[in-house]
Design a protein around this motif. Structure first.
Motif, PDB file in Angstrom:
ATOM      1  N   PRO A  93       0.837  -1.208   0.000  1.00  0.00           N
ATOM      2  CA  PRO A  93       0.000   0.000   0.000  1.00  0.00           C
ATOM      3  C   PRO A  93       0.873   1.259   0.000  1.00  0.00           C
ATOM      4  O   PRO A  93       1.898   1.311   0.684  1.00  0.00           O
ATOM      5  N   THR A  97      -2.530   6.664  -1.580  1.00  0.00           N
ATOM      6  CA  THR A  97      -3.868   6.049  -1.672  1.00  0.00           C
ATOM      7  C   THR A  97      -4.790   6.565  -0.559  1.00  0.00           C
ATOM      8  O   THR A  97      -6.016   6.457  -0.647  1.00  0.00           O
ATOM      9  N   CYS A 120     -10.472  -4.188  -7.010  1.00  0.00           N
ATOM     10  CA  CYS A 120      -9.008  -4.321  -7.076  1.00  0.00           C
ATOM     11  C   CYS A 120      -8.402  -4.070  -5.698  1.00  0.00           C
ATOM     12  O   CYS A 120      -7.576  -3.168  -5.507  1.00  0.00           O
ATOM     13  N   SER A 121      -8.793  -4.866  -4.744  1.00  0.00           N
ATOM     14  CA  SER A 121      -8.564  -4.569  -3.330  1.00  0.00           C
ATOM     15  C   SER A 121      -7.151  -4.824  -2.823  1.00  0.00           C
ATOM     16  O   SER A 121      -6.738  -4.243  -1.815  1.00  0.00           O
ATOM     17  N   THR A 123      -4.140  -5.761  -0.754  1.00  0.00           N
ATOM     18  CA  THR A 123      -4.060  -6.075   0.687  1.00  0.00           C
ATOM     19  C   THR A 123      -5.351  -5.771   1.427  1.00  0.00           C
ATOM     20  O   THR A 123      -5.511  -6.165   2.582  1.00  0.00           O
ATOM     21  N   ALA A 125      -6.134  -2.461   1.730  1.00  0.00           N
ATOM     22  CA  ALA A 125      -5.800  -1.171   2.361  1.00  0.00           C
ATOM     23  C   ALA A 125      -7.001  -0.210   2.370  1.00  0.00           C
ATOM     24  O   ALA A 125      -7.370   0.325   3.424  1.00  0.00           O
ATOM     25  N   VAL A 126      -7.625  -0.041   1.190  1.00  0.00           N
ATOM     26  CA  VAL A 126      -8.723   0.925   1.077  1.00  0.00           C
ATOM     27  C   VAL A 126      -9.949   0.428   1.853  1.00  0.00           C
ATOM     28  O   VAL A 126     -10.532   1.155   2.675  1.00  0.00           O
ATOM     29  N   SER A 145      -6.342 -11.823  -7.957  1.00  0.00           N
ATOM     30  CA  SER A 145      -5.154 -12.683  -7.792  1.00  0.00           C
ATOM     31  C   SER A 145      -5.276 -13.581  -6.548  1.00  0.00           C
ATOM     32  O   SER A 145      -5.667 -13.129  -5.472  1.00  0.00           O
ATOM     33  N   ALA A 148      -2.868 -12.287  -3.746  1.00  0.00           N
ATOM     34  CA  ALA A 148      -3.360 -11.053  -3.129  1.00  0.00           C
ATOM     35  C   ALA A 148      -4.616 -11.337  -2.310  1.00  0.00           C
ATOM     36  O   ALA A 148      -4.809 -10.770  -1.225  1.00  0.00           O
ATOM     37  N   ASP A 170     -13.027 -11.445 -11.128  1.00  0.00           N
ATOM     38  CA  ASP A 170     -12.471 -10.517 -12.112  1.00  0.00           C
ATOM     39  C   ASP A 170     -13.469  -9.372 -12.296  1.00  0.00           C
ATOM     40  O   ASP A 170     -14.620  -9.606 -12.667  1.00  0.00           O
ATOM     41  N   ILE A 171     -13.011  -8.146 -12.044  1.00  0.00           N
ATOM     42  CA  ILE A 171     -13.982  -7.047 -12.125  1.00  0.00           C
ATOM     43  C   ILE A 171     -14.495  -6.836 -13.552  1.00  0.00           C
ATOM     44  O   ILE A 171     -15.582  -6.310 -13.745  1.00  0.00           O
ATOM     45  N   PHE A 172     -13.712  -7.280 -14.550  1.00  0.00           N
ATOM     46  CA  PHE A 172     -14.194  -7.136 -15.925  1.00  0.00           C
ATOM     47  C   PHE A 172     -15.387  -8.054 -16.192  1.00  0.00           C
ATOM     48  O   PHE A 172     -16.174  -7.821 -17.090  1.00  0.00           O
ATOM     49  N   ALA A 212      -0.839  -6.125 -10.616  1.00  0.00           N
ATOM     50  CA  ALA A 212      -1.221  -4.977  -9.786  1.00  0.00           C
ATOM     51  C   ALA A 212      -0.796  -3.654 -10.408  1.00  0.00           C
ATOM     52  O   ALA A 212      -1.219  -2.587  -9.955  1.00  0.00           O
ATOM     53  N   PHE A 222      -8.565   0.050 -16.959  1.00  0.00           N
ATOM     54  CA  PHE A 222      -9.536  -0.041 -15.866  1.00  0.00           C
ATOM     55  C   PHE A 222     -10.434   1.195 -15.832  1.00  0.00           C
ATOM     56  O   PHE A 222     -11.630   1.099 -15.576  1.00  0.00           O
TER      57      PHE A 222
HETATM   58  C1  LIG Z   1      -2.814  -1.030  -7.879  1.00  0.00           C
HETATM   59  S1  LIG Z   1      -3.236  -2.506  -6.997  1.00  0.00           S
HETATM   60  C2  LIG Z   1      -4.180  -1.755  -5.685  1.00  0.00           C
HETATM   61  C3  LIG Z   1      -4.273  -2.559  -4.437  1.00  0.00           C
HETATM   62  C4  LIG Z   1      -4.955  -1.838  -3.279  1.00  0.00           C
HETATM   63  N1  LIG Z   1      -6.296  -1.409  -3.641  1.00  0.00           N
HETATM   64  C5  LIG Z   1      -4.142  -0.654  -2.839  1.00  0.00           C
HETATM   65  O1  LIG Z   1      -4.564   0.476  -3.126  1.00  0.00           O
HETATM   66  O2  LIG Z   1      -3.094  -0.838  -2.201  1.00  0.00           O
HETATM   67  C6  LIG Z   1      -4.452  -3.233  -8.067  1.00  0.00           C
HETATM   68  C7  LIG Z   1      -5.021  -4.567  -7.637  1.00  0.00           C
HETATM   69  O3  LIG Z   1      -5.968  -4.987  -8.628  1.00  0.00           O
HETATM   70  C8  LIG Z   1      -5.912  -6.388  -8.766  1.00  0.00           C
HETATM   71  N2  LIG Z   1      -6.496  -6.710 -10.086  1.00  0.00           N
HETATM   72  C9  LIG Z   1      -5.908  -6.618 -11.317  1.00  0.00           C
HETATM   73  N3  LIG Z   1      -6.772  -6.958 -12.285  1.00  0.00           N
HETATM   74  C10 LIG Z   1      -7.944  -7.273 -11.672  1.00  0.00           C
HETATM   75  C11 LIG Z   1      -9.211  -7.687 -12.147  1.00  0.00           C
HETATM   76  N4  LIG Z   1      -9.443  -7.830 -13.456  1.00  0.00           N
HETATM   77  N5  LIG Z   1     -10.203  -7.932 -11.254  1.00  0.00           N
HETATM   78  C12 LIG Z   1      -9.963  -7.772  -9.925  1.00  0.00           C
HETATM   79  N6  LIG Z   1      -8.785  -7.369  -9.400  1.00  0.00           N
HETATM   80  C13 LIG Z   1      -7.769  -7.116 -10.267  1.00  0.00           C
HETATM   81  C14 LIG Z   1      -4.432  -6.680  -8.627  1.00  0.00           C
HETATM   82  O4  LIG Z   1      -4.200  -8.037  -8.320  1.00  0.00           O
HETATM   83  C15 LIG Z   1      -4.038  -5.711  -7.498  1.00  0.00           C
HETATM   84  O5  LIG Z   1      -4.181  -6.322  -6.253  1.00  0.00           O
END
Ligand SMILES: C[S@@+](CC[C@H](N)C(=O)[O-])C[C@H]1O[C@@H](n2cnc3c(N)ncnc32)[C@H](O)[C@@H]1O
Length: 224
Positions: A93, A97, A120-121, A123, A125-126, A145, A148, A170-172, A212, A222
């Motif tokens: 984190p 953020t 896209c959580s 750890t 953190a948010v 992941s 993660a 997968d958020i997509f 990530a 995204f």
């Molecule tokens: C930039 S990191 C942010 C992590 C956390 N939210 C933070 O702010 O520290 C983006 C996260 O999105 C996850 N991610 C990537 N593609 C994704 C998808 N299609 N669906 C869900 N999560 C995804 C990654 O594994 C990673 O943990």
């Protein structure tokens, strides 16, 4: 070697390796491996630790000098004064953020039991920082992941956030379902680095998961 000598060696190795904060990193490792903080080092500096812990410390110094992230060596890091487990496979984190968390707190102020989704959580953190600010909120945290996601679950447990539900997906794939779910806030700190830029970033970043970081050719996948 004595603790003072080990501290000086680490600091000097980190300076030679052009690590950004040699003193800070050396002190963190001394505290992590020997349980001795800065003030205690003045008093206990002439003591010698057990040989096997000294060897572990020196291996960590070498690893850090090569650009391996301090946070992964320590195995934990704080975000907004909240402790998080971190390690290979999950993004560390970042302080900036906090803006996302503070802005959300401002915007959902006045909503009694806000329903929030963090996409896209990582750890967590948010999601966890918000759960602390709003113990009555209902929060969903989505992460794709495997690695993660394990950290996310461990961090939710560690911080006793019973109001967060972790979803591995997968958020997509899921976004259509989110669009009409009555959330008071839909948040994300998604991957946003342009694919070509990643290899030019600091050595430390190269140890973090590409999933990530990589936001596609223009970094905007995204957001779009
Ligand atoms: C930039 S990191 C942010 C992590 C956390 N939210 C933070 O702010 O520290 C983006 C996260 O999105 C996850 N991610 C990537 N593609 C994704 C998808 N299609 N669906 C869900 N999560 C995804 C990654 O594994 C990673 O943990």
């Amino acid at each position: 070697m004595t603790l003072s000598e080990l501290y000086r060696k680490a600091r000097s190795d980190f300076r030679n390796a052009e690590i950004d904060s040699p003193q800070y990193d050396a002190m963190c490792l001394i505290e992590h491996f020997f349980g001795v903080n800065r003030a205690e080092l003045v008093v206990k500096g002439d003591k010698s630790p057990k040989a096997e812990i000294e060897a572990e410390f020196l291996t960590a110094v070498e690893k850090r000098s090569s650009g391996y992230p301090l946070q992964y060596i320590l195995g934990e890091w704080t975000f907004m004064d909240i402790p998080f487990f971190v390690g290979e496979g999950v993004l560390i984190p970042r302080d900036d953020t906090e803006i996302l968390v503070r802005e959300t707190i401002k915007r959902v102020r006045g909503v009694e039991n806000p329903k929030i989704i963090d996409l896209c959580s990582g750890t967590g953190a948010v999601a966890i920082a918000l759960a602390k600010a709003y113990p009555k909120a209902e929060i969903l945290a989505v992460e794709l992941s495997d690695k993660a996601f394990s950290y996310l679950k461990e961090n939710i447990k560690r911080n006793a956030c019973e109001n967060i539900k972790a979803i591995k997906d997968d958020i997509f794939r899921l976004y259509e379902e989110f669009s009409d779910s009555g959330f008071d806030a839909v948040l994300s700190n998604p991957p946003y680095i342009k694919t070509d830029i990643i290899a030019t970033l600091a050595k430390e970043v190269q140890h973090e998961p590409k999933l990530a970081l990589d936001g596609g050719k223009d970094g905007m996948i995204f957001y779009n």
